[in-house]
Scaffold this active site. Sequence first.
Site, PDB file in Angstrom:
ATOM      1  CG  ASP A 239     -10.494  -0.992   4.295  1.00 57.39           C
ATOM      2  OD1 ASP A 239     -10.137  -1.432   3.186  1.00 57.39           O
ATOM      3  OD2 ASP A 239      -9.833  -1.135   5.339  1.00 57.39           O
TER       4      ASP A 239
ATOM      5  CD  GLN B 273      -3.847  -4.826   6.042  1.00 59.86           C
ATOM      6  OE1 GLN B 273      -3.900  -3.779   5.413  1.00 59.86           O
ATOM      7  NE2 GLN B 273      -4.198  -5.965   5.509  1.00 59.86           N
TER       8      GLN B 273
ATOM      9  CE  LYS C 278      -3.929  -2.361   1.950  1.00 59.06           C
ATOM     10  NZ  LYS C 278      -4.532  -3.004   3.095  1.00 59.06           N
TER      11      LYS C 278
HETATM   12  N1  GUN Z   1      -7.163  -7.515   5.369  1.00 58.63           N
HETATM   13  C1  GUN Z   1      -7.458  -8.285   4.310  1.00 58.63           C
HETATM   14  N2  GUN Z   1      -8.137  -7.569   3.385  1.00 58.63           N
HETATM   15  C2  GUN Z   1      -8.286  -6.328   3.888  1.00 58.63           C
HETATM   16  C3  GUN Z   1      -8.901  -5.137   3.407  1.00 58.63           C
HETATM   17  O1  GUN Z   1      -9.471  -5.070   2.316  1.00 58.63           O
HETATM   18  N3  GUN Z   1      -8.815  -4.057   4.234  1.00 58.63           N
HETATM   19  C4  GUN Z   1      -8.225  -4.111   5.442  1.00 58.63           C
HETATM   20  N4  GUN Z   1      -8.223  -3.000   6.191  1.00 58.63           N
HETATM   21  N5  GUN Z   1      -7.648  -5.190   5.922  1.00 58.63           N
HETATM   22  C5  GUN Z   1      -7.681  -6.293   5.141  1.00 58.63           C
END
Ligand code: GUN
Length: 278
Positions: A116, A93, A49
Site C-alpha cells: 500500500d 484493509q 483483490k
Molecule cells: N481502504 C480504502 N482504500 C484503501 C487502500 O488503498 N488500501 C487499504 N489498505 N485500505 C483502503
Amino acid sequence: MAKIIDGKAISAEIRSEIKEQLKKLDKKPGLAVIIVGNDPASKVYVRNKRLACEETGIYSEIYELPEETTQKELTELITVLNGCENIHGILVQLPLPKHIDAESVIMTISPNKDVDAFHHENVGRIMTGAPRFLPCTPAGVMELLARSGITVEGKECVIIGRSNIVGKPQAMLMLAANGTVTVCHSKTHNLAEVCRRADILVSAVGKAKFVTADMIKEGAVVIDVGMNRDENGKLCGDVDFKSVEPKASYITPVPGGVGPMTITMLLKNTVAAFEQSK
Ligand code: GUN
C-alpha cells in the site's frame, strides 16, 4: 465533448501485461490481505483483490478476522506474515475498528512488504523521490494520464483533498512528474477560482456532485477519485459529470475510471515486492 478515460480497459490492458510477465516466472508472487470486522464496502474491495490475484496468477491469502480482534492479535499475524517466504505483499484493509490504532498496525508491516506504501519509511521514500512502491490510487491516476497520452510536466495540477491515501501522495507523484501542484482542502479560500487554474484537476473529496462546471477551465483534464452514493443510492464520483463533461478535454467516469486502477496498481506492487525479494 470530453474524451472518456476508460479505466476498465486500461486496467485490463495492464493486468494482461502482468499475467504475461508472471507466466515467465517459476514462482508466484504472494499477497496477504487482512480484513477486520464486517464493513460491507471493505468486504467488496477485499473480494475484488482476491479475484484480481486469481485473474493474473498471483497467490493470495485472505484473513477475515472478527470485529473484536485485538491490536496484539492483529500485529502478531502481521509479524508471522512478515516472515513468510511465499508472501511478498501484506495489506491491511482500512478502515479498522475504532479500538485498533491503524497507524501503529501499519508500522508493523515490513516496509519491504508494504504494497500500500503506507509505512512511514515508504512515505518518506515517495517524498524524497526514491519510491520502493507507488501508492496505489495516485499511481493509478498517473497511469491513466500516461496511457491517455496526457503529460503532466509544466501543467497546473490542482488536487482537491489532502488525505494520506490519495491527496498527499498524489501531489508527490505529480510533483515528481514536473507538474506545478496545488493541494486544496476544506479550509481553502476561493476553491472554485483555484480549481479553474487547473490543466489537470484531481478530485478526492468524497462528496457527490462536489465539482461543478464553474470550477473547470475549458479543456481541462478531470480525474474523479470519488466513490460516493447519489440520492438514489447509485455509485457516483465527486464530479457533476453531466455539467462538467462538456467543458473538459478528458474525464474519468465513476464507476469505470480510477476505481479499477487501484487494485491493478496493487498487483503491480506485489510483483515489484516479489522481484525486490530476490
Ligand atoms: N481502504 C480504502 N482504500 C484503501 C487502500 O488503498 N488500501 C487499504 N489498505 N485500505 C483502503
